[in-house]
Motif scaffolding. Structure first.
Motif, short mmCIF file in Angstrom:
data_model
loop_
_atom_site.label_atom_id
_atom_site.label_comp_id
_atom_site.label_asym_id
_atom_site.label_seq_id
_atom_site.Cartn_x
_atom_site.Cartn_y
_atom_site.Cartn_z
N GLN A 59 -7.46 0.04 -4.19
CA GLN A 59 -8.88 -0.19 -3.91
C GLN A 59 -9.06 -1.64 -3.46
N ILE A 60 -9.65 -1.81 -2.29
CA ILE A 60 -9.93 -3.14 -1.75
C ILE A 60 -11.44 -3.24 -1.64
N VAL A 118 -0.53 13.92 0.85
CA VAL A 118 -0.97 13.26 2.07
C VAL A 118 -1.82 12.04 1.72
N PRO A 119 -1.72 10.98 2.52
CA PRO A 119 -2.56 9.81 2.24
C PRO A 119 -4.00 10.04 2.69
N LYS A 120 -4.92 9.48 1.94
CA LYS A 120 -6.35 9.57 2.26
C LYS A 120 -6.94 8.18 2.22
N PHE A 121 -7.89 7.91 3.09
CA PHE A 121 -8.62 6.64 3.08
C PHE A 121 -10.10 6.94 2.97
N VAL A 122 -10.76 6.27 2.03
CA VAL A 122 -12.20 6.40 1.85
C VAL A 122 -12.81 5.02 2.08
N LYS A 137 -5.65 6.54 -1.28
CA LYS A 137 -5.14 7.38 -2.36
C LYS A 137 -4.39 8.55 -1.76
N THR A 138 -3.74 9.31 -2.61
CA THR A 138 -3.02 10.49 -2.14
C THR A 138 -3.76 11.74 -2.62
N ALA A 139 -3.62 12.78 -1.85
CA ALA A 139 -4.18 14.08 -2.22
C ALA A 139 -3.09 15.13 -2.05
N ILE A 172 0.84 -1.20 0.00
CA ILE A 172 0.00 0.00 0.00
C ILE A 172 0.87 1.25 0.00
N VAL A 173 1.90 1.27 0.83
CA VAL A 173 2.80 2.44 0.90
C VAL A 173 3.51 2.65 -0.43
N ASP A 174 4.01 1.57 -1.03
CA ASP A 174 4.70 1.68 -2.33
C ASP A 174 3.77 2.25 -3.39
N ALA A 175 2.54 1.79 -3.43
CA ALA A 175 1.58 2.31 -4.41
C ALA A 175 1.30 3.79 -4.17
N LEU A 176 1.12 4.18 -2.91
CA LEU A 176 0.84 5.59 -2.61
C LEU A 176 2.03 6.48 -2.93
N GLN A 177 3.26 5.96 -2.74
CA GLN A 177 4.44 6.74 -3.08
C GLN A 177 4.50 7.03 -4.57
N LYS A 178 3.90 6.14 -5.39
CA LYS A 178 3.85 6.34 -6.83
C LYS A 178 2.58 7.08 -7.25
N SER A 179 1.83 7.57 -6.27
CA SER A 179 0.54 8.26 -6.48
C SER A 179 -0.51 7.36 -7.11
N ASP A 180 -0.37 6.04 -6.91
CA ASP A 180 -1.38 5.09 -7.37
C ASP A 180 -2.42 4.93 -6.26
N ALA A 181 -3.64 4.63 -6.66
CA ALA A 181 -4.69 4.34 -5.69
C ALA A 181 -4.72 2.85 -5.41
#
Length: 114
Positions: free
Chosen positions: A67-68, A100-104, A75-77, A56-65
């Protein structure tokens, strides 16, 4: 894919009200203990939990979302640069722009907690 099914499968499972010897907050160790009930060893459970978090952290560092299904989306904002105020001195300070990381939460998760 199997891991996502395991995580999603726990949404309907009632947890005890307390974790970690009486506290009402689940921490990473408690999560490892829950996963250990489904895999062979606690070491494997630790590796699974670490893998999920690092992925999850690696994906967010690449600005990827991420979804589970049935759980939610990470996702990042972009937070714009702004002027803040030092609460001790009252002096204005410049706060840099940052991601910043966001969780929906998914609807299934929202329904599970209500």
């Amino acid at each position: 894919m199997k891991l996502i099914a395991v995580i999603g499968g726990h949404l309907n499972r009632p947890y005890a009200n307390t974790f970690n010897g009486g506290e009402s907050t689940m921490n990473k160790g408690d999560l490892v203990n829950e996963v250990a009930k489904l895999v062979s060893t606690k070491k494997q459970a630790q590796e699974v939990v670490d893998c999920v978090f690092s992925t999850i952290v690696d994906a967010l560092q690449k600005s990827d979302a991420v979804q589970i299904a049935g759980f939610g989306s990470f996702k990042t904002a972009k937070r714009e640069a702004r002027t803040g105020r030092n609460p001790q001195t009252g002096a204005e300070i410049k706060i840099d722009a940052r991601n910043v990381p966001k969780f929906v939460p998914a609807k299934a998760l929202k329904d599970a907690v209500n």
